[in-house]
Motif scaffolding. Structure first.
Motif, PDB file in Angstrom:
ATOM      1  N   THR A   1     -29.499  33.962   4.268  1.00  0.00           N
ATOM      2  CA  THR A   1     -28.532  33.715   3.150  1.00  0.00           C
ATOM      3  C   THR A   1     -28.738  34.235   1.925  1.00  0.00           C
ATOM      4  N   HIS A   2     -27.981  34.932   1.138  1.00  0.00           N
ATOM      5  CA  HIS A   2     -28.323  34.580  -0.445  1.00  0.00           C
ATOM      6  C   HIS A   2     -27.575  33.538  -1.301  1.00  0.00           C
ATOM      7  N   THR A   3     -28.293  32.850  -1.969  1.00  0.00           N
ATOM      8  CA  THR A   3     -27.794  31.850  -2.404  1.00  0.00           C
ATOM      9  C   THR A   3     -27.547  31.767  -3.773  1.00  0.00           C
ATOM     10  N   GLY A   4     -27.875  32.886  -4.142  1.00  0.00           N
ATOM     11  CA  GLY A   4     -28.204  32.724  -6.162  1.00  0.00           C
ATOM     12  C   GLY A   4     -28.930  33.473  -6.683  1.00  0.00           C
ATOM     13  N   ARG A   5     -28.942  33.268  -7.724  1.00  0.00           N
ATOM     14  CA  ARG A   5     -30.528  33.923  -8.379  1.00  0.00           C
ATOM     15  C   ARG A   5     -31.369  32.796  -9.277  1.00  0.00           C
ATOM     16  N   ALA A   6     -32.492  33.471  -9.311  1.00  0.00           N
ATOM     17  CA  ALA A   6     -32.604  32.344 -10.445  1.00  0.00           C
ATOM     18  C   ALA A   6     -34.095  33.139 -10.886  1.00  0.00           C
ATOM     19  N   GLY A   7     -34.213  33.359 -12.278  1.00  0.00           N
ATOM     20  CA  GLY A   7     -34.322  34.185 -13.220  1.00  0.00           C
ATOM     21  C   GLY A   7     -34.001  35.468 -12.906  1.00  0.00           C
ATOM     22  N   GLY A   8     -35.178  36.521 -13.018  1.00  0.00           N
ATOM     23  CA  GLY A   8     -34.904  38.253 -12.520  1.00  0.00           C
ATOM     24  C   GLY A   8     -35.048  38.181 -10.960  1.00  0.00           C
ATOM     25  N   ASN A   9     -35.194  37.250  -9.772  1.00  0.00           N
ATOM     26  CA  ASN A   9     -35.069  37.619  -8.521  1.00  0.00           C
ATOM     27  C   ASN A   9     -33.717  36.891  -7.528  1.00  0.00           C
ATOM     28  N   GLN A  10     -33.381  37.051  -7.046  1.00  0.00           N
ATOM     29  CA  GLN A  10     -32.828  36.864  -6.016  1.00  0.00           C
ATOM     30  C   GLN A  10     -33.300  35.652  -4.916  1.00  0.00           C
ATOM     31  N   VAL A  11     -32.667  34.399  -4.649  1.00  0.00           N
ATOM     32  CA  VAL A  11     -32.562  33.571  -3.583  1.00  0.00           C
ATOM     33  C   VAL A  11     -32.135  33.790  -2.596  1.00  0.00           C
ATOM     34  N   PHE A  12     -32.730  33.441  -1.399  1.00  0.00           N
ATOM     35  CA  PHE A  12     -31.913  33.435   0.136  1.00  0.00           C
ATOM     36  C   PHE A  12     -32.603  32.155   0.489  1.00  0.00           C
ATOM     37  N   SER A  13     -31.683  32.067   1.696  1.00  0.00           N
ATOM     38  CA  SER A  13     -32.150  30.536   1.983  1.00  0.00           C
ATOM     39  C   SER A  13     -31.452  30.571   3.788  1.00  0.00           C
ATOM     40  N   THR A  14     -32.212  30.223   4.149  1.00  0.00           N
ATOM     41  CA  THR A  14     -31.596  29.451   5.779  1.00  0.00           C
ATOM     42  C   THR A  14     -32.710  28.145   6.013  1.00  0.00           C
ATOM     43  N   THR A  15     -31.338  27.410   7.223  1.00  0.00           N
ATOM     44  CA  THR A  15     -32.136  26.465   8.305  1.00  0.00           C
ATOM     45  C   THR A  15     -31.770  26.773   9.624  1.00  0.00           C
ATOM     46  N   THR A  16     -32.680  26.516  10.381  1.00  0.00           N
ATOM     47  CA  THR A  16     -32.350  27.045  11.920  1.00  0.00           C
ATOM     48  C   THR A  16     -33.414  25.959  12.206  1.00  0.00           C
ATOM     49  N   PRO A  17     -33.068  25.443  14.021  1.00  0.00           N
ATOM     50  CA  PRO A  17     -33.504  24.683  14.917  1.00  0.00           C
ATOM     51  C   PRO A  17     -34.844  25.411  15.100  1.00  0.00           C
ATOM     52  N   LEU A  18     -35.934  25.334  15.513  1.00  0.00           N
ATOM     53  CA  LEU A  18     -37.809  25.278  15.722  1.00  0.00           C
ATOM     54  C   LEU A  18     -36.622  25.973  17.260  1.00  0.00           C
ATOM     55  N   PRO A  19     -37.731  27.321  17.583  1.00  0.00           N
ATOM     56  CA  PRO A  19     -36.924  27.367  18.996  1.00  0.00           C
ATOM     57  C   PRO A  19     -38.147  27.055  20.025  1.00  0.00           C
ATOM     58  N   ILE A  20     -39.714  26.690  19.304  1.00  0.00           N
ATOM     59  CA  ILE A  20     -40.659  26.390  20.102  1.00  0.00           C
ATOM     60  C   ILE A  20     -41.239  24.930  19.979  1.00  0.00           C
ATOM     61  N   ALA A  21     -41.752  24.498  20.260  1.00  0.00           N
ATOM     62  CA  ALA A  21     -42.864  23.376  19.762  1.00  0.00           C
ATOM     63  C   ALA A  21     -43.560  23.563  19.584  1.00  0.00           C
ATOM     64  N   GLY A  22     -45.042  22.892  18.717  1.00  0.00           N
ATOM     65  CA  GLY A  22     -46.492  23.486  18.996  1.00  0.00           C
ATOM     66  C   GLY A  22     -46.528  23.831  17.485  1.00  0.00           C
ATOM     67  N   PRO A  23     -47.437  24.340  17.055  1.00  0.00           N
ATOM     68  CA  PRO A  23     -48.098  25.829  16.183  1.00  0.00           C
ATOM     69  C   PRO A  23     -46.845  26.175  15.897  1.00  0.00           C
ATOM     70  N   VAL A  24     -46.285  26.779  15.012  1.00  0.00           N
ATOM     71  CA  VAL A  24     -44.809  27.287  14.605  1.00  0.00           C
ATOM     72  C   VAL A  24     -45.575  28.011  13.636  1.00  0.00           C
ATOM     73  N   GLY A  25     -45.655  28.974  13.166  1.00  0.00           N
ATOM     74  CA  GLY A  25     -45.724  30.154  11.993  1.00  0.00           C
ATOM     75  C   GLY A  25     -44.512  30.690  11.917  1.00  0.00           C
TER      76      GLY A  25
END
Length: 169
Positions: free
Chosen positions: A121-145
């Motif tokens: 989700t677009h959450t705002g602006r920081a300098g000349g950049n746009q900021v996007f964010s999300t919080t999501t539950p992991l779909p798996i356990a173990g090594p995640v990338g």
């Protein structure tokens, strides 16, 4: 394998995922312009202008920073990961792109296996950049990338991959 190779399932999948969105895109594209002129194919002209701008600006788009937090030392299914990305969009607006977090299990070569994408989700602006964010539950356990990607977005595109443009973190 029977349920996975049925011709009826294949026809349904193609209809739902490709043919129906393409037909909806066509109907919307041939509509007159939404302004007072009512020029036929006005929506098509708007799409053509967007495609040209996207092609021109895309090489300049950069994901300048990605931050993550919220995971325990040993990630478990359902643990929440919060990702924030700072994106330079060149001449495009935040609503003209889709920024996605892509996450999944990593193999020995740090390649994501069976990745899942989550729209940020677009959450705002920081300098000349746009900021996007999300919080999501992991779909798996173990090594995640994870990584972050930017794709073009326009209401008349049949899909985010139609222009064959993507920027990865």
């Amino acid at each position: 394998l029977g349920p996975k190779v049925l011709a009826s399932r294949m026809v349904r999948d193609y209809t739902e995922k490709y043919y129906a969105p393409a037909a909806q895109s066509l109907r919307a594209t041939i509509e007159p312009a939404g302004d007072a002129t009512g020029v036929p194919f006005g929506a098509a002209r708007q799409l053509a202008a967007y495609r040209q701008r996207a092609q021109q600006e895309w090489p300049k788009i950069q994901i300048t920073d990605v931050d993550s937090y919220g995971l325990p030392d040993t990630p478990l299914i359902g643990s929440e990961l919060t990702l924030t990305a700072s994106v330079y969009l060149a001449g495009l607006a935040p609503d003209e792109v889709v920024v996605q977090a892509v996450l999944g299990r990593v193999d020995d070569g740090d390649v994501l296996q069976n990745p899942v994408s989550v729209t940020m989700t677009h959450t705002g602006r920081a300098g000349g950049n746009q900021v996007f964010s999300t919080t999501t539950p992991l779909p798996i356990a173990g090594p995640v990338g994870y990584t972050v990607r930017v794709l073009p977005h326009h209401r008349l595109l049949a899909g985010h991959n139609e222009l064959a443009l993507v920027t990865l973190a």
